[in-house]
Design an enzyme around this catalytic site. Sequence first.
Site, mmCIF file in Angstrom:
data_model
loop_
_atom_site.group_PDB
_atom_site.id
_atom_site.type_symbol
_atom_site.label_atom_id
_atom_site.label_comp_id
_atom_site.label_asym_id
_atom_site.label_seq_id
_atom_site.Cartn_x
_atom_site.Cartn_y
_atom_site.Cartn_z
ATOM 1 N N TYR A 188 0.832 -1.219 0.000
ATOM 2 C CA TYR A 188 0.000 0.000 0.000
ATOM 3 C C TYR A 188 0.867 1.270 0.000
ATOM 4 C CZ TYR A 188 -3.319 3.440 1.955
ATOM 5 O OH TYR A 188 -4.076 4.544 2.208
ATOM 6 N N SER B 264 6.164 3.632 13.209
ATOM 7 C CA SER B 264 4.739 3.870 13.448
ATOM 8 C C SER B 264 4.544 4.657 14.729
ATOM 9 C CB SER B 264 4.035 2.517 13.566
ATOM 10 O OG SER B 264 2.740 2.670 14.098
ATOM 11 N N THR C 36 2.622 3.890 16.757
ATOM 12 C CA THR C 36 2.359 2.875 17.773
ATOM 13 C C THR C 36 3.454 2.886 18.844
ATOM 14 O OG1 THR C 36 1.725 0.557 18.069
ATOM 15 C CG2 THR C 36 3.527 0.950 16.557
ATOM 16 N N TYR D 135 3.319 -6.729 17.005
ATOM 17 C CA TYR D 135 3.555 -5.871 15.836
ATOM 18 C C TYR D 135 4.183 -4.544 16.258
ATOM 19 C CZ TYR D 135 2.592 -2.032 12.731
ATOM 20 O OH TYR D 135 2.740 -0.887 12.007
ATOM 21 N N LYS E 130 8.233 -2.628 15.748
ATOM 22 C CA LYS E 130 8.610 -1.267 15.318
ATOM 23 C C LYS E 130 9.508 -0.610 16.374
ATOM 24 C CE LYS E 130 6.428 -1.378 11.423
ATOM 25 N NZ LYS E 130 7.222 -1.562 10.191
ATOM 26 N N ASN F 146 -1.951 7.502 10.845
ATOM 27 C CA ASN F 146 -2.842 6.533 10.163
ATOM 28 C C ASN F 146 -2.955 6.836 8.666
ATOM 29 O OD1 ASN F 146 -3.452 6.248 13.053
ATOM 30 N ND2 ASN F 146 -5.125 4.952 12.367
ATOM 31 N N ASP G 48 -7.368 -0.633 21.798
ATOM 32 C CA ASP G 48 -7.391 0.666 21.110
ATOM 33 C C ASP G 48 -6.881 1.784 22.011
ATOM 34 O OD1 ASP G 48 -8.059 0.534 18.452
ATOM 35 O OD2 ASP G 48 -10.221 0.531 18.819
#
Length: 342
Positions: free
Chosen positions: A13, A127, A129, A152, A156, A182, A301
């Site tokens: 992507y 990220s 994150t 995940y 990172k 995002n 989340d």
Amino acid sequence: MGRKVLVTGGTGYIGSHTVVELQSVGFEVVIIDDLSNSSADVVDHIEKISGIRPAFEAFNLLDTDRLDAFFEQYAGIEAIIHFAAFKAVGESVEQPLAYYRNNLVSLMNILDCMSKYKVPNLVFSSSCTVYGQPDQLPVTENTPKKEAESPYGNTKAISEEVLRDVVKVNPDFKVIALRYFNPIGAHPSSLIGELPRGVPNNLVPFITQTAAGIRQQLSVFGDDYDTPDGSCIRDYINVVDLAKAHVVAINRLINNANSERYEFFNVGTGNGASVLEVVNTFEKATGVKLNYKIVARRPGDIEKIYADTTIANTVLGWKAETSLSDTLLSAWNWEKRIRNIN
Ligand code: UD1
């Protein structure tokens, strides 16, 4: 011939959009991708957009024999953008070892090749994150990192540490890690975009698939957060704007002899948008009504996060340009093209 850049994960992507932007300013791009989450058609679509067919080799970066053969064949690579990685948060909880192996060992193999084949420059996909749920918003590059919420996310965080330490002892290496917020949307040509396999985990592909009638209903995960409308807040960044940040980073690595050898930047818009704002903006931009309902929170989340982009804006000289509305429209146009919807 332009300067040669290797893009790992170049049919994915963000990778595919970055290949197009690199080509548009004259770089010669070579892609390695194992096609585990993308298709070889993407190479055709890149060629349709740019008029230039990137070289493409299909293999996994854990295969060191293939990597050696690759670097023997493509001499003169000046920089690498390393996108290739697994990225599904839920799957990483189920299969931690697969994530640690694929994401960490492939990075280490790339770093070995940089030494062996004298490639000095690397841009790494990190990220937001790494910040977890930050105590203060917006997050700057110096906001303390928090323990990762998933394997995940941990790949990172660990990758950034690996890069920092490896750069220290390799005086020829220069690395920029870009911490994406995002990424959403698609190329304005609608020839490349996000193509999740199976049921999408991420918000915008779920929205466009619901609008296309592939999913019955969008679930909005929670409206009881401490935010103005109760839904979670994120910093949604247009994928073409994000791709351009990579071109800027590559140019900085190649041309700026004075920059620090390991740098990291937030790549976001600086604006937070709630899930309900994204839903409303999508409806307004496209004229399509979304069937959605509020459901329970999704475990893991983060409540709210958005970037302070001052350092990216001033040091990199890069800024997000596309509005949320135009970006959501681009995502819808892409979904319509791949589903043959008029
Ligand atoms: C997630 C990962 C992030 C990863 C990114 C890209 C977490 C905590 N973060 O980001 O590390 O880089 O995916 O793969 O998992 N939402 C709905 N309904 C849906 C889908 C999403 O309401 O069907 C909401 C979510 O609750 C969230 C927002 O939309 O508030 C964005 O979700 P998503 O697109 O999955 O991205 P993140 O969770 O931010």
